[in-house]
Write a protein that holds these residues in place. Structure first.
Motif, PDB file in Angstrom:
ATOM      1  N   GLY A 164       0.771  -1.226   0.129  1.00  0.00           N
ATOM      2  CA  GLY A 164       0.071  -0.165  -0.015  1.00  0.00           C
ATOM      3  C   GLY A 164       0.721   1.326  -0.159  1.00  0.00           C
ATOM      4  N   ILE A 165       0.143   2.166  -0.002  1.00  0.00           N
ATOM      5  CA  ILE A 165       0.782   3.805  -0.160  1.00  0.00           C
ATOM      6  C   ILE A 165      -0.314   4.876   0.214  1.00  0.00           C
ATOM      7  CG2 ILE A 165       0.406   3.848  -2.772  1.00  0.00           C
ATOM      8  CD1 ILE A 165       2.853   5.801  -2.562  1.00  0.00           C
ATOM      9  N   GLY A 166      -0.134   5.753   0.937  1.00  0.00           N
ATOM     10  CA  GLY A 166      -1.079   6.640   1.185  1.00  0.00           C
ATOM     11  C   GLY A 166      -0.779   7.749   2.208  1.00  0.00           C
ATOM     12  N   ILE A 167      -1.559   8.841   2.316  1.00  0.00           N
ATOM     13  CA  ILE A 167      -1.235  10.025   3.003  1.00  0.00           C
ATOM     14  C   ILE A 167      -2.588  10.354   3.860  1.00  0.00           C
ATOM     15  CG2 ILE A 167       0.820  10.738   1.609  1.00  0.00           C
ATOM     16  CD1 ILE A 167      -1.515  10.935  -0.176  1.00  0.00           C
ATOM     17  N   SER A 181      -4.359   3.600  -0.989  1.00  0.00           N
ATOM     18  CA  SER A 181      -4.498   2.738  -1.986  1.00  0.00           C
ATOM     19  C   SER A 181      -5.599   1.793  -1.625  1.00  0.00           C
ATOM     20  CB  SER A 181      -3.277   1.777  -2.380  1.00  0.00           C
ATOM     21  OG  SER A 181      -2.617   1.561  -1.055  1.00  0.00           O
ATOM     22  N   TYR A 182      -6.929   1.824  -2.106  1.00  0.00           N
ATOM     23  CA  TYR A 182      -7.923   0.858  -1.649  1.00  0.00           C
ATOM     24  C   TYR A 182      -7.433  -0.792  -2.130  1.00  0.00           C
ATOM     25  CZ  TYR A 182     -12.572  -1.406  -1.460  1.00  0.00           C
ATOM     26  OH  TYR A 182     -13.426  -2.319  -1.194  1.00  0.00           O
ATOM     27  N   SER A 183      -6.594  -0.780  -2.994  1.00  0.00           N
ATOM     28  CA  SER A 183      -6.118  -1.831  -3.515  1.00  0.00           C
ATOM     29  C   SER A 183      -4.845  -1.630  -4.507  1.00  0.00           C
ATOM     30  CB  SER A 183      -7.211  -2.824  -4.508  1.00  0.00           C
ATOM     31  OG  SER A 183      -7.421  -1.974  -5.549  1.00  0.00           O
ATOM     32  N   ARG A 184      -4.151  -2.832  -4.601  1.00  0.00           N
ATOM     33  CA  ARG A 184      -2.744  -2.918  -5.311  1.00  0.00           C
ATOM     34  C   ARG A 184      -2.769  -3.852  -6.573  1.00  0.00           C
ATOM     35  NH1 ARG A 184       2.680  -1.917  -4.692  1.00  0.00           N
ATOM     36  NH2 ARG A 184       3.753  -2.352  -6.756  1.00  0.00           N
ATOM     37  N   ILE A 189      -1.914   1.428  -8.267  1.00  0.00           N
ATOM     38  CA  ILE A 189      -3.207   1.135  -6.902  1.00  0.00           C
ATOM     39  C   ILE A 189      -4.420   2.062  -7.638  1.00  0.00           C
ATOM     40  CG2 ILE A 189      -1.320   1.710  -5.395  1.00  0.00           C
ATOM     41  CD1 ILE A 189      -2.618   4.391  -5.036  1.00  0.00           C
ATOM     42  N   GLU A 190      -5.509   1.667  -6.870  1.00  0.00           N
ATOM     43  CA  GLU A 190      -6.928   1.879  -7.011  1.00  0.00           C
ATOM     44  C   GLU A 190      -6.932   3.174  -6.015  1.00  0.00           C
ATOM     45  OE1 GLU A 190     -10.041   2.893  -9.077  1.00  0.00           O
ATOM     46  OE2 GLU A 190      -8.551   1.366  -9.638  1.00  0.00           O
ATOM     47  N   ILE A 191      -7.388   4.202  -6.258  1.00  0.00           N
ATOM     48  CA  ILE A 191      -7.232   5.399  -5.111  1.00  0.00           C
ATOM     49  C   ILE A 191      -8.532   5.221  -4.385  1.00  0.00           C
ATOM     50  CG2 ILE A 191      -7.434   7.763  -4.851  1.00  0.00           C
ATOM     51  CD1 ILE A 191      -5.201   8.245  -7.140  1.00  0.00           C
ATOM     52  N   PRO A 223      -1.910   5.819 -10.385  1.00  0.00           N
ATOM     53  CA  PRO A 223      -2.879   6.012  -9.566  1.00  0.00           C
ATOM     54  C   PRO A 223      -4.365   5.847 -10.215  1.00  0.00           C
ATOM     55  CG  PRO A 223      -1.720   7.983 -10.428  1.00  0.00           C
ATOM     56  CD  PRO A 223      -1.138   7.044 -11.079  1.00  0.00           C
ATOM     57  N   SER A 224      -4.900   4.646 -10.449  1.00  0.00           N
ATOM     58  CA  SER A 224      -6.278   4.658 -10.903  1.00  0.00           C
ATOM     59  C   SER A 224      -7.271   5.352 -10.291  1.00  0.00           C
ATOM     60  CB  SER A 224      -6.384   3.314 -11.220  1.00  0.00           C
ATOM     61  OG  SER A 224      -7.621   3.075 -11.896  1.00  0.00           O
ATOM     62  N   TRP A 225      -8.211   5.660 -10.924  1.00  0.00           N
ATOM     63  CA  TRP A 225      -9.267   6.390 -10.251  1.00  0.00           C
ATOM     64  C   TRP A 225     -10.832   5.982 -10.921  1.00  0.00           C
ATOM     65  CZ3 TRP A 225      -8.609  11.387  -7.320  1.00  0.00           C
ATOM     66  CH2 TRP A 225      -9.805  11.751  -6.762  1.00  0.00           C
TER      67      TRP A 225
END
Length: 255
Positions: A164-167, A181-184, A189-191, A223-225
């Motif tokens: 994961g990755i996030g802020i 990341s909701y998912s990887r 990732i899916e944001i 970074p998919s949305w």
């Protein structure tokens, strides 16, 4: 019969041309699970990850009605490949099913304006603190309903740290907004972006989104949305994305 499979090569054709990273996560064996009607020559398949189930191939009532024992939530978003799957899902779930529209966003790796995104991050007012999600913040995200999905698909901090990755943005040592990341999947990732109700419409989601995109670009991750509503589409477009198309999903309540 319903079969869980780990070798997904036999179902690749069923999901062909479906540009949905949640499906890719399942097919790549990174997150989620794939179920089929036949382990050797499947004609139908479903991919389950988080609150989402995707149905592909020949409509199959056994798959539609199947709920894995590990799937304990009471809410699910089902995405049919076509109107035949849609009809089968709504007929089976009846009043539990609510048809909704969701909004696909184009996947364009080279459209982001880094200078604009950096300015967005720099615009954060001084009373707020922007931080990458570490173990302490991971645990904090899980304590409130509104922020749980920032990390909910990762069973432990170790798993989040690996994939994961996030802020998050904090005020007075409390999380008020975040992007993660909701998912990887292998390439990105899916944001997931969430903001505490009383802090919405202050530009915090925009700052979080900008920072997460920049961090993804640094790591060569896309970074998919995918947008739940038109407000999410507007935020995506402000960050540089472009709307692709509207598609049908079915929310299942009391799943």
């Amino acid at each position: 019969m319903v079969y869980e499979i780990t070798d997904t090569s036999n179902v690749l054709a069923l999901f062909e041309k479906w540009e949905e990273t949640l499906i890719w996560s399942c097919l790549q064996g990174i997150m989620g699970k794939i179920y089929t009607d036949d382990s050797n020559k499947p004609t139908a398949a479903m991919a389950i990850i988080g609150d989402f189930t995707f149905f592909a191939g020949k409509p199959n009532i056994e798959l539609v009605s199947y709920k894995p024992v590990w799937c304990t939530q009471t809410f699910m978003i089902m995405v049919p490949q076509n109107e035949h799957w849609e009809s089968l899902i709504t007929q089976f779930y009846g009043e539990k099913a609510k048809i909704v529209s969701r909004y696909a966003i184009k996947k364009e790796p080279h459209i982001f304006n880094k200078e604009k995104l950096e300015k967005a991050v720099a615009s954060l007012p001084e009373q707020y603190v922007l931080s990458m999600i570490d173990e302490r913040l991971y645990q904090m995200c899980k304590t409130e309903v509104w922020s749980a999905d920032l990390v909910s698909q990762f069973s432990s901090y170790e798993k989040y740290h690996e994939l994961g990755i996030g802020i998050v943005i904090c005020k007075d040592n409390l999380i008020v907004s975040g992007a993660s990341s909701y998912s990887r999947y292998q390439e990105g990732i899916e944001i997931e972006i969430d903001t505490k109700k009383e802090y919405r419409r202050k530009g915090l989601a925009y700052v979080c989104g900008a920072k997460l995109i920049l961090e993804c670009l640094e790591r060569n991750l896309y970074p998919s949305w995918d947008a739940q509503n038109k407000g999410s589409v507007a935020l995506a477009e402000k960050l540089g994305y472009h709307y692709s198309h509207t598609y049908t999903a079915i929310e299942i309540w009391n799943y």
